[in-house]
Motif scaffolding. Sequence first.
Motif, short mmCIF file in Angstrom:
data_model
loop_
_atom_site.label_atom_id
_atom_site.label_comp_id
_atom_site.label_asym_id
_atom_site.label_seq_id
_atom_site.Cartn_x
_atom_site.Cartn_y
_atom_site.Cartn_z
N GLU A 84 15.90 4.10 51.47
CA GLU A 84 14.65 3.66 51.59
C GLU A 84 13.49 2.95 52.50
O GLU A 84 13.14 3.17 53.42
N LEU A 85 14.69 2.52 53.12
CA LEU A 85 14.35 1.99 54.87
C LEU A 85 13.34 3.68 55.81
O LEU A 85 12.70 3.44 55.79
N VAL A 86 14.34 4.80 55.76
CA VAL A 86 14.49 5.90 56.18
C VAL A 86 12.64 6.31 55.47
O VAL A 86 11.72 6.50 56.29
N THR A 87 12.44 6.13 54.26
CA THR A 87 11.68 6.62 53.78
C THR A 87 10.23 5.98 54.11
O THR A 87 8.90 5.71 54.25
N ALA A 117 21.95 -5.12 60.41
CA ALA A 117 22.40 -4.31 60.40
C ALA A 117 22.84 -2.55 60.73
O ALA A 117 23.69 -1.83 61.57
N TYR A 118 21.69 -2.05 60.12
CA TYR A 118 21.02 -0.38 60.47
C TYR A 118 21.49 -0.34 61.70
O TYR A 118 20.91 0.40 61.94
N GLY A 123 15.67 -4.88 57.24
CA GLY A 123 16.99 -3.80 56.85
C GLY A 123 17.63 -5.09 55.23
O GLY A 123 17.10 -6.36 54.85
N PRO A 124 19.05 -4.55 55.67
CA PRO A 124 19.33 -5.02 54.72
C PRO A 124 19.98 -6.94 55.12
O PRO A 124 20.19 -6.95 56.25
N ASN A 125 19.97 -7.28 53.98
CA ASN A 125 20.61 -9.24 53.67
C ASN A 125 19.65 -9.78 54.46
O ASN A 125 19.63 -11.14 54.46
N GLN A 151 11.28 -5.58 52.23
CA GLN A 151 12.34 -5.31 52.62
C GLN A 151 13.26 -4.61 51.55
O GLN A 151 13.27 -4.37 50.22
N THR A 152 14.43 -3.97 52.04
CA THR A 152 15.52 -3.08 51.19
C THR A 152 16.90 -3.61 51.75
O THR A 152 16.95 -3.86 52.79
#
Length: 147
Positions: A55-58, A76-77, A10-12, A49-50
Amino acid sequence: MSKPVYVLGGPNLNLLGSREPEIYGRDTLEDIHQRLRTLAGSTPLELRQTNHEGELVTWIQEASASGSALILNAAAYTHTSIAIHDALKACNIPVIEVHLSNPAARDSFRQVNYVSPAVKATIAGLGAYGYELALMAAKSLTGQEET
């Protein structure tokens, strides 16, 4: 050919190696991915990574349909996303949550975790090595261990 193990971030996480190295270590995401490629042997991997929640859910949905297992660091999600929780609850493959740090020992807002209730196992606080342990576990859970 066997189905791939998906490794989703996920992010970062694209900032690993430079972002708060005292917490997340000096390994870059590419360093981690390279060690996973070596460890994977004949097990195929999908490494992604996104910074975007949808996009992560997909990708979680894709992993459920096309993968053998999922290793997820939602970053963080983890602490905010009911959408990721719901996607994981619908997942029909083993999911292993990974965190470089130990969120339970950090800020109070990191105590909320929407991912853990929806996964098979969690590895936290072991830095980049946690990914390697998760891959070994995923291979074991899916019968892809090499002897």
